[in-house]
Enzyme design. Structure first.
Site, PDB file in Angstrom:
ATOM      1  N   GLN A  84       1.215  -1.472  -0.121  1.00  0.00           N
ATOM      2  CA  GLN A  84      -0.147   0.391  -0.134  1.00  0.00           C
ATOM      3  C   GLN A  84       0.690   1.478   0.041  1.00  0.00           C
ATOM      4  O   GLN A  84       1.830   1.528  -1.016  1.00  0.00           O
ATOM      5  CB  GLN A  84      -1.142  -0.229   0.940  1.00  0.00           C
ATOM      6  N   GLY A 113     -11.602   4.702   4.696  1.00  0.00           N
ATOM      7  CA  GLY A 113     -12.019   5.171   4.745  1.00  0.00           C
ATOM      8  C   GLY A 113     -12.735   6.040   6.029  1.00  0.00           C
ATOM      9  O   GLY A 113     -13.684   6.446   5.225  1.00  0.00           O
ATOM     10  N   ASN A 163     -23.767  -3.285   2.084  1.00  0.00           N
ATOM     11  CA  ASN A 163     -23.069  -3.356   0.708  1.00  0.00           C
ATOM     12  C   ASN A 163     -23.720  -2.240  -0.829  1.00  0.00           C
ATOM     13  O   ASN A 163     -24.808  -1.956  -0.821  1.00  0.00           O
ATOM     14  CB  ASN A 163     -23.357  -4.738  -0.145  1.00  0.00           C
ATOM     15  N   CYS A 188      -1.019  17.317   9.892  1.00  0.00           N
ATOM     16  CA  CYS A 188      -1.550  18.464   9.567  1.00  0.00           C
ATOM     17  C   CYS A 188      -0.726  18.898   8.550  1.00  0.00           C
ATOM     18  O   CYS A 188      -0.108  18.122   7.893  1.00  0.00           O
ATOM     19  CB  CYS A 188      -1.119  19.545  10.403  1.00  0.00           C
TER      20      CYS A 188
END
Length: 564
Positions: free
Chosen positions: A132, A180, A244, A416
């Protein structure tokens, strides 16, 4: 090591806290602690499988590799560098004190072979892992890592579409995983209500537990009732709806067409970048999905891709109703296009829609971690940033909200967005705080690979570049090389993060403020050069904002006068 043996030795991992060293110095100790922090059960999505976030984004290839990485770091000397190839420690070489202590390459494939099919063959053979972005580069800090970027995106969407006020508005999205999961809190901080569809109840519960989510709902009616009431009362709240997205969004479209509630912004952060491991096909339950991923992954992929096409069509339906709709960088539009949704790219990605002007000024996700494990160290650095940048009212607002609303996961951390001319000042200030004893231990400074100069991703960060250079990946390679030359503590080069195999290349950087004069020099170089490459990249592409920024900061860009 086989998968069965690997899982057998799995254990609960937590990073050491305090001032006791387990390695030769704090630069090496930082890597030793941060790889373990990535696998803290309060941080990682599936730590028992070494999965940190993003479908199958891992910190190490297998448990044997993880254990050997720790042993190698404990034995590493201050003038040596450990090389890590897709989560496996492969060599230790003599370098010098200002060289990186670790160099990492994850998931990189020759372009012709850069497909999920070929990756999975290599993964199954034990030859590769998916890193990732911050999973395999050991600088993941939980959902906070993406909160401010998501917050900035939602604020800019409100500015662009709703006169800067999201009060009484609601955002429809899906996906409450490692990335998410930031959406509900980010939306609420921006003043909006958020309805997030998620197919795994455990993820909803995780976000409730860490205070990123306010409510859980089990039906569309229940979720909409909560959202409707809050919007009418001008309250910003978030709801996780178990279901879903490929089933719920089409239903919401039909309700909207029949005169029902319409969202004010639509986006998505499911793990659509990985059709086998990241997206539950419509009509499937979790048990069938889990077993079929092992027994018939091609069937899973086919069903998931078909479901994504339905999902994107629903997003397009909302877009065509005049509702601001944006791709949040998971490559779901590309899958839908490949599945026959010819106008899948009718709605834009979030970077060209809202974020690119920030990139042009070298702004991006600056994060730091207190190796002491003491939250007070983070609160002190928050105060230091406020004093350092008194005119940055948005930064002050963000830091205040973060202290109030964001729960630390693992080692205390903060993020930040800072730009060129700011990041190095922050790093030097933190280093001085370590030197004078204000902080109990050194601080690790890093960033997401999603940054202004460190990524080539034509369907996300570099979508719709004005000169057509979306797919040019020289830039993240140069970024990694420059940060290595500048003296970063560890540098990483990855492929496929965020959007999947074949669609991105990107670089990460981490540097330690250990209170030494040598660290001052390294911090000054790295935290100036890193965002400066983003300004350079956007100036070269023709963005006037970036060119103005380059002139203000007196960057030496040899071809600047000849740029069109």
């Amino acid at each position: 090591m086989t998968d069965s043996v690997s899982k057998a030795v799995a254990r609960t991992i937590r990073a050491p806290h305090g001032s006791e060293l387990h390695c030769a110095n704090w630069l090496i100790e930082a890597a030793y602690r941060m790889i373990q922090n990535n696998l803290d059960p309060d941080v990682a999505e599936r730590p028992e499988d070494l999965v940190v976030y993003g479908g199958i984004g891992k910190a190490a290839r297998n448990w044997a590799c993880f254990e050997q990485i720790l042993r190698s770091l404990q034995a590493l000397q201050p003038e040596e560098t450990l090389l890590v190839q897709s989560g496996k420690p492969v060599g230790v070489f003599r370098t010098h004190a200002d060289a990186p202590r670790v160099l990492i390459a994850n998931s990189n494939l020759v372009p012709h072979w850069a497909t999920w099919d070929h990756f999975h063959e290599l993964d199954k053979a034990g030859l590769m892992m998916y890193g990732q972005m911050t999973a395999g580069s050991w600088i993941y800090i939980g959902a906070q890592g993406i909160v401010q970027g998501t917050f900035e995106t939602f604020v800019e969407a409100g500015r662009k579409h709703y006169n800067g006020d999201l009060t009484g508005k609601w955002i429809l999205t899906a996906g409450l995983g490692g990335m998410g999961g930031a959406q509900p809190l980010a939306g609420v901080l921006a003043g909006a209500c958020v309805l997030a569809v998620e197919c795994q109840e455990s993820r909803i519960d995780f976000r409730l537990r860490t205070r990123y989510l306010d409510h859980k709902a089990f039906s569309v009616d229940e979720a909409l009732a909560i959202i409707d009431k809050a919007c009418k009362e001008k309250r910003a709240i978030s709801v996780g709806l178990l279901g879903n997205a490929a089933e719920i969004l089409p239903e919401l479209v039909q309700r909207a067409k029949a005169g029902g509630m319409k969202p004010d912004i639509v986006t998505d952060q499911t793990s659509a970048h990985d059709p086998i491991n990241g997206y539950l096909p419509a009509g499937w339950d979790l048990a069938r999905w889990e077993s079929s991923r092992q027994s018939d992954p091609k069937a899973v992929e086919k069903a998931a891709r078909a479901s994504m096409a339905v999902h994107v069509q629903a997003m397009l339906d909302f877009c065509h109703m005049g509702i601001p709709t944006v791709d949040y960088g998971n490559n779901i539009r590309q899958v839908a296009l490949d599945e026959g949704v010819k106008n899948a790219f009718d709605f834009p990605g979030f970077v060209p829609a809202y974020i690119r002007p920030l990139f042009c000024e070298g702004k991006g996700p600056f994060r730091w971690v207190a190796l002491s494990g003491d939250p007070e160290d983070i609160y002190k650095t928050d105060a230091k940033l406020k004093a350092l940048f008194p005119e940055h009212t948005n930064l002050h607002r963000w830091l205040d909200m973060a202290q109030e609303r964001i729960a630390f996961q693992g080692l205390p951390a903060r993020i930040c967005w800072l730009g060129l001319g700011e990041r190095h000042l922050a790093g030097l200030a933190f280093n001085e705080m370590v030197r004078n004893g204000e902080l109990k231990a050194p601080v690790v400074i890093g960033r997401d690979h999603l940054d202004c100069g460190s990524v080539a991703s034509p369907n996300r960060e570099t979508e719709a570049m004005m000169d057509g250079s979306d797919a040019v990946s020289d830039w993240p390679l140069l970024n990694a090389l420059l940060n290595t030359a500048g003296g970063a503590t560890w540098v990483s080069l990855h492929h496929g993060g965020g959007v999947g195999m074949g669609f991105s290349q990107h670089a990460g950087v981490v540097i330690v403020a250990d209170g030494t004069a040598e660290a001052d020099a390294r911090l000054s170089r790295v935290l100036w050069n890193d965002p400066a490459t983003g300004v350079m990249r956007h100036a070269d592409a023709g963005y006037e904002v970036a060119r103005d920024c380059a002139r203000r900061h007196e960057l030496t860009l040899p071809m600047a006068k000849e740029l069109p």
